[in-house]
Design a protein around this motif. Structure first.
Motif, mmCIF file in Angstrom:
data_model
loop_
_atom_site.group_PDB
_atom_site.id
_atom_site.type_symbol
_atom_site.label_atom_id
_atom_site.label_comp_id
_atom_site.label_asym_id
_atom_site.label_seq_id
_atom_site.Cartn_x
_atom_site.Cartn_y
_atom_site.Cartn_z
ATOM 1 N N ALA A 1 8.271 4.026 -0.355
ATOM 2 C CA ALA A 1 9.552 3.936 -1.071
ATOM 3 C C ALA A 1 10.357 5.225 -0.915
ATOM 4 O O ALA A 1 11.555 5.186 -0.622
ATOM 5 C CB ALA A 1 9.306 3.634 -2.546
ATOM 6 N N ARG A 2 9.701 6.359 -1.083
ATOM 7 C CA ARG A 2 10.417 7.632 -0.911
ATOM 8 C C ARG A 2 10.895 7.803 0.531
ATOM 9 O O ARG A 2 11.972 8.357 0.769
ATOM 10 C CB ARG A 2 9.540 8.804 -1.342
ATOM 11 N N GLY A 3 10.119 7.321 1.478
ATOM 12 C CA GLY A 3 10.544 7.376 2.878
ATOM 13 C C GLY A 3 11.806 6.565 3.117
ATOM 14 O O GLY A 3 12.733 7.019 3.797
ATOM 15 N N GLN B 1 0.858 -1.193 0.000
ATOM 16 C CA GLN B 1 0.000 0.000 0.000
ATOM 17 C C GLN B 1 0.889 1.235 0.000
ATOM 18 O O GLN B 1 2.054 1.160 0.382
ATOM 19 C CB GLN B 1 -0.923 0.014 1.217
ATOM 20 N N ASP B 2 0.360 2.348 -0.434
ATOM 21 C CA ASP B 2 1.096 3.618 -0.446
ATOM 22 C C ASP B 2 2.535 3.425 -0.938
ATOM 23 O O ASP B 2 3.500 3.872 -0.316
ATOM 24 C CB ASP B 2 1.119 4.260 0.947
ATOM 25 N N SER C 1 1.077 -6.501 -3.651
ATOM 26 C CA SER C 1 -0.317 -6.904 -3.478
ATOM 27 C C SER C 1 -0.962 -7.240 -4.832
ATOM 28 O O SER C 1 -2.001 -7.896 -4.876
ATOM 29 C CB SER C 1 -1.126 -5.810 -2.770
ATOM 30 N N ARG C 2 -0.326 -6.820 -5.915
ATOM 31 C CA ARG C 2 -0.844 -7.141 -7.255
ATOM 32 C C ARG C 2 -0.559 -8.609 -7.562
ATOM 33 O O ARG C 2 0.551 -9.085 -7.368
ATOM 34 C CB ARG C 2 -0.179 -6.264 -8.321
ATOM 35 N N VAL C 3 -1.545 -9.313 -8.075
ATOM 36 C CA VAL C 3 -1.359 -10.735 -8.376
ATOM 37 C C VAL C 3 -0.757 -10.964 -9.761
ATOM 38 O O VAL C 3 -0.294 -12.061 -10.058
ATOM 39 C CB VAL C 3 -2.684 -11.521 -8.240
#
Length: 151
Positions: free
Chosen positions: A79-81, A73-74, A97-99
């Motif tokens: 990633a930027r964090g 999520q987000d 989360s993408r299948v």
């Protein structure tokens, strides 16, 4: 292992690519032998593992450091964090989360983000084979080497 790495190896390197993360946590105590099934439930105490990527990045600012993030999520925000918190030059992330991409697929798609030290901000790698994603990442790294604003 982090505690036994040879700093001389980093003197020879230009790029550090952390392709896989070790577990974020480990058991506080290792069992000296097999734990027998004597109870219906068990509680384990976990402690954080050292962050190898952040440690190498901070200890060797001369390296072009690439990290990866698998998020659910987000994706961009996390990633930027990580890019900032670990002082990376580049981070490549995907949405696990993408299948249709990622772990259980021959394909992947990634977003690549660069530190503020670079002119380039982000690149999107559209869904394609993992081999092609790897080639694209290698090309992006090659283009970015030596393009730091403060160089």
């Amino acid at each position: 292992m982090l505690h036994s790495h040879d700093d001389n190896q980093f003197v020879k390197a230009d790029i550090f690519i952390a392709t896989a993360a070790v577990a974020d946590y480990r058991t506080e105590e290792a069992a000296p032998q097999k734990i027998k099934k004597t109870q219906d439930a068990m509680t384990l105490s976990l402690v954080k593992n050292p962050d190898i990527l952040a440690t190498i990045s901070l200890a060797h600012p001369e390296l072009f450091v690439v990290g990866f993030a698998a998020e659910t999520q987000d994706v961009e925000r996390y990633a930027r964090g990580k890019l900032v918190a670990k002082d990376l030059d580049m981070i490549a992330c995907n949405d696990v989360s993408r299948v249709d991409i990622g772990f259980a697929s021959d394909d992947n798609a990634m977003q690549v983000f660069f530190s503020e030290r670079y002119e380039r901000d982000a690149v999107t790698l559209e869904k394609t084979s993992k081999d092609k994603i790897a080639e694209q990442l290698a090309s992006i790294i090659g283009q970015a080497i030596g393009q730091r604003k403060d160089s």
